[in-house]
Design an enzyme around this catalytic site. Structure first.
Site, PDB file in Angstrom:
ATOM      1  N   PHE A  88       0.804  -1.278   0.027  1.00  0.00           N
ATOM      2  CA  PHE A  88       0.173   0.132   0.080  1.00  0.00           C
ATOM      3  C   PHE A  88       0.806   1.223  -0.046  1.00  0.00           C
ATOM      4  CE2 PHE A  88      -4.132  -1.672   0.953  1.00  0.00           C
ATOM      5  CZ  PHE A  88      -3.733  -3.192   1.070  1.00  0.00           C
ATOM      6  N   ALA A  89       0.471   2.220  -0.824  1.00  0.00           N
ATOM      7  CA  ALA A  89       1.259   3.601  -0.985  1.00  0.00           C
ATOM      8  C   ALA A  89       0.246   4.708  -1.141  1.00  0.00           C
ATOM      9  CB  ALA A  89       2.118   3.340  -2.143  1.00  0.00           C
ATOM     10  N   GLY A  91      -1.030   8.477  -0.068  1.00  0.00           N
ATOM     11  CA  GLY A  91      -0.388   9.887   0.170  1.00  0.00           C
ATOM     12  C   GLY A  91       1.199   9.952  -0.046  1.00  0.00           C
ATOM     13  N   LYS A  92       1.938  10.237   0.750  1.00  0.00           N
ATOM     14  CA  LYS A  92       3.617  10.514   0.312  1.00  0.00           C
ATOM     15  C   LYS A  92       4.047   9.214   0.501  1.00  0.00           C
ATOM     16  CE  LYS A  92       3.880  15.255   2.198  1.00  0.00           C
ATOM     17  NZ  LYS A  92       4.245  16.300   3.397  1.00  0.00           N
ATOM     18  N   TYR A  93       3.670   8.354   0.780  1.00  0.00           N
ATOM     19  CA  TYR A  93       4.357   6.704   0.843  1.00  0.00           C
ATOM     20  C   TYR A  93       4.569   6.230  -0.632  1.00  0.00           C
ATOM     21  CZ  TYR A  93       4.018   6.130   5.968  1.00  0.00           C
ATOM     22  OH  TYR A  93       4.241   6.287   7.335  1.00  0.00           O
ATOM     23  N   ASP A 180       7.451   0.955   2.987  1.00  0.00           N
ATOM     24  CA  ASP A 180       8.733   1.850   3.328  1.00  0.00           C
ATOM     25  C   ASP A 180       9.627   0.829   3.702  1.00  0.00           C
ATOM     26  OD1 ASP A 180       6.634   1.235   5.382  1.00  0.00           O
ATOM     27  OD2 ASP A 180       8.144   2.383   6.682  1.00  0.00           O
ATOM     28  N   HIS A 200       8.849  -9.410  15.291  1.00  0.00           N
ATOM     29  CA  HIS A 200       9.106  -8.147  15.332  1.00  0.00           C
ATOM     30  C   HIS A 200      10.436  -7.809  15.530  1.00  0.00           C
ATOM     31  CE1 HIS A 200       8.880  -3.572  15.700  1.00  0.00           C
ATOM     32  NE2 HIS A 200       7.444  -3.761  15.104  1.00  0.00           N
ATOM     33  N   GLY A 202      11.821  -5.312  17.131  1.00  0.00           N
ATOM     34  CA  GLY A 202      12.126  -4.554  18.063  1.00  0.00           C
ATOM     35  C   GLY A 202      11.923  -5.337  19.461  1.00  0.00           C
ATOM     36  N   GLU A 270      -1.970  -4.060  13.817  1.00  0.00           N
ATOM     37  CA  GLU A 270      -0.755  -5.183  14.080  1.00  0.00           C
ATOM     38  C   GLU A 270      -1.181  -5.782  15.195  1.00  0.00           C
ATOM     39  OE1 GLU A 270       3.558  -4.203  14.045  1.00  0.00           O
ATOM     40  OE2 GLU A 270       2.966  -3.602  15.932  1.00  0.00           O
TER      41      GLU A 270
HETATM   42  C1  UD2 Z   1       4.134  -0.524  12.100  1.00  0.00           C
HETATM   43  C2  UD2 Z   1       4.246  -1.806  11.236  1.00  0.00           C
HETATM   44  C3  UD2 Z   1       2.850  -1.264  10.339  1.00  0.00           C
HETATM   45  C4  UD2 Z   1       1.679  -1.410  11.046  1.00  0.00           C
HETATM   46  C5  UD2 Z   1       1.783  -0.260  11.916  1.00  0.00           C
HETATM   47  C6  UD2 Z   1       0.620   0.018  12.894  1.00  0.00           C
HETATM   48  C7  UD2 Z   1       6.263  -2.844  10.833  1.00  0.00           C
HETATM   49  C8  UD2 Z   1       7.394  -2.841  10.411  1.00  0.00           C
HETATM   50  N1  UD2 Z   1       5.167  -1.846  10.686  1.00  0.00           N
HETATM   51  O1  UD2 Z   1       4.766   0.388  11.247  1.00  0.00           O
HETATM   52  O2  UD2 Z   1       2.564  -2.687   9.221  1.00  0.00           O
HETATM   53  O3  UD2 Z   1       1.199  -2.481  11.691  1.00  0.00           O
HETATM   54  O4  UD2 Z   1       2.769  -0.271  12.774  1.00  0.00           O
HETATM   55  O5  UD2 Z   1      -0.322   0.549  12.428  1.00  0.00           O
HETATM   56  O6  UD2 Z   1       6.039  -3.944  11.410  1.00  0.00           O
HETATM   57  N2  UD2 Z   1       0.544   3.828   4.861  1.00  0.00           N
HETATM   58  C9  UD2 Z   1       0.437   4.489   3.510  1.00  0.00           C
HETATM   59  N3  UD2 Z   1       0.422   5.860   3.885  1.00  0.00           N
HETATM   60  C10 UD2 Z   1       0.300   6.601   4.927  1.00  0.00           C
HETATM   61  C11 UD2 Z   1       0.547   5.618   5.900  1.00  0.00           C
HETATM   62  C12 UD2 Z   1       0.686   4.306   5.829  1.00  0.00           C
HETATM   63  O7  UD2 Z   1       0.420   4.023   2.611  1.00  0.00           O
HETATM   64  O8  UD2 Z   1       0.287   7.771   4.917  1.00  0.00           O
HETATM   65  C13 UD2 Z   1       0.978   2.303   4.475  1.00  0.00           C
HETATM   66  C14 UD2 Z   1       2.240   2.000   4.209  1.00  0.00           C
HETATM   67  O9  UD2 Z   1       2.112   0.669   3.082  1.00  0.00           O
HETATM   68  C15 UD2 Z   1       3.021   1.679   5.353  1.00  0.00           C
HETATM   69  C16 UD2 Z   1       2.013   1.107   6.183  1.00  0.00           C
HETATM   70  O10 UD2 Z   1       0.665   1.564   5.805  1.00  0.00           O
HETATM   71  O11 UD2 Z   1       4.124   0.829   4.904  1.00  0.00           O
HETATM   72  C17 UD2 Z   1       2.265   1.224   7.568  1.00  0.00           C
HETATM   73  O12 UD2 Z   1       2.291   2.489   7.926  1.00  0.00           O
HETATM   74  P1  UD2 Z   1       3.667   3.043   8.723  1.00  0.00           P
HETATM   75  O13 UD2 Z   1       4.853   2.239   8.018  1.00  0.00           O
HETATM   76  O14 UD2 Z   1       3.540   4.288   8.693  1.00  0.00           O
HETATM   77  O15 UD2 Z   1       3.430   2.250  10.107  1.00  0.00           O
HETATM   78  P2  UD2 Z   1       4.650   2.056  11.348  1.00  0.00           P
HETATM   79  O16 UD2 Z   1       6.138   2.629  10.738  1.00  0.00           O
HETATM   80  O17 UD2 Z   1       4.159   2.603  12.611  1.00  0.00           O
END
Ligand code: UD2
Length: 321
Positions: A88-89, A91-93, A180, A200, A202, A270
């Site tokens: 999924f991509a 917005g800015k992703y 990302d 995970h 972390g 998650e």
């Molecule tokens: C963690 C998890 C993520 C998700 C989230 C909780 C890992 C490495 N990542 O990452 O899968 O479970 O926590 O919700 O386990 N996205 C968009 N546009 C946006 C925001 C998100 O396309 O504006 C999509 C994109 O594919 C992204 C994913 O949603 O990779 C998860 O979002 P994130 O990477 O910002 O979440 P993060 O880093 O908190």
């Protein structure tokens, strides 16, 4: 009589010695035969004693050095398997798509049938990526959103629908990955299984009490004290199509039922995924090699980073904080 006894004793001793030598020889050759081709191939990289390689419910935990990639590929290749990927991509992703797709071409199921499904709100911004033979890319439009939590969590619904509308009876396996991120090493047939979860990066060295499960009993993602196995990533999971369909459907319906009651789990989908995996144990568990984080120095037990989240500035790229 004494002479006969002496001779008998010598014969007995010599026979015992001969039998001993024969036993050693036979057991040595048997070892070579029984531990020959297959065993030596499996342990060719050295077995791992520094990490957990099997769960208490007997699912393998995949680390470098626990499998033979050539042997595994030779098992799956004649089956002509197909693997779908969702990413999924929104917005800015979209900025992460190019690296994700290009590195997937280099490392993800190379030589197999792969179909990548990109979900984006900006199809016109799709990067041009040359797909190899047997590999396809499909773009699906999705609405944008003002909340990153919603974008992340809605993935379950869209994965469920994709499976129902497009993939059923056409695809064997599916992996659902965060955009990302980049591939840095092989991710292939060793990752295949019924229900596949990734530990995970972390939390894998922490005590279970430290895991950030949803802890409010009102939520359908609730995991109580002393419960849970590993803490799994929302950013990578997969398995057989029907298994992932069941996972996505359950997480979606639990997420939506929670939302109706005004609850959003600590880590959105998650958290629901972790609850699901606790109840429905994954049949294969992938080590944090399969989703590392670039900002983390590589720990000694991680011989290879296969897929890793890039460093990002959340405030800059998310639609909300
Ligand atoms: C963690 C998890 C993520 C998700 C989230 C909780 C890992 C490495 N990542 O990452 O899968 O479970 O926590 O919700 O386990 N996205 C968009 N546009 C946006 C925001 C998100 O396309 O504006 C999509 C994109 O594919 C992204 C994913 O949603 O990779 C998860 O979002 P994130 O990477 O910002 O979440 P993060 O880093 O908190």
């Amino acid at each position: 009589m004494q002479l006969w006894n002496g001779k008998t004793l010598t014969v007995i001793l010599l026979s015992a010695l001969l039998l001993g030598v024969l036993y050693c020889y036979i057991s040595q050759s048997y070892r070579v035969v029984s531990l020959g081709s297959v065993w030596e191939e499996i342990t060719a990289d050295g077995s791992r004693t520094d990490v957990v390689t099997v769960t208490p419910w007997l699912a393998p935990v995949v680390w470098e050095g626990t499998f033979n990639p050539v042997l595994l590929d030779s098992i799956y290749k004649p089956q002509n398997i197909s693997v779908a990927v969702t990413v999924f991509a929104v917005g800015k992703y979209v900025m992460f798509l190019k690296d994700f797709l290009e590195t997937a071409e280099q490392y993800f199921f190379v030589g197999f049938n792969v179909h990548v499904y990109v979900f984006t709100d900006q199809p016109t911004k799709m990067p041009q990526v040359k797909m190899g033979s047997g590999r396809q890319l499909t773009v699906r439009s999705v609405p944008s959103s003002k909340r990153w939590q919603e974008i992340s969590a809605r993935r379950m619904e869209l994965i469920q629908t994709l499976i129902e509308e497009k993939l059923r009876n056409r695809t064997d396996y599916i992996f659902c990955l965060d955009v990302d991120s980049k591939f840095h090493g092989r991710w292939g047939t060793e990752s295949l299984g019924g229900l596949v979860a990734v530990i995970h990066p972390g939390y894998y060295r922490d005590d279970r009490s430290q895991f950030p499960y949803e802890r409010r009993p009102q939520s359908r993602a609730y995991v109580g004290p002393g419960q849970g196995d590993f803490y799994y990533c929302g950013g990578a999971f997969g398995g057989l199509l029907q298994e992932v369909h069941q996972l996505a459907k359950t997480c979606r319906s639990n997420f939506e039922a929670d939302a109706k009651e005004g609850i959003e789990a600590a880590w959105q989908e998650e958290s629901h995924l972790n609850r699901y995996m606790w109840i429905n144990k994954p049949s294969k568990v992938l080590s944090p090699e399969y989703l590392w984080q670039d900002f983390k120095p590589r720990n000694a037990e991680v011989y290879i980073v296969r897929f890793s989240g890039v460093v990002k500035n959340y405030a800059e790229i998310r639609p909300n904080v």
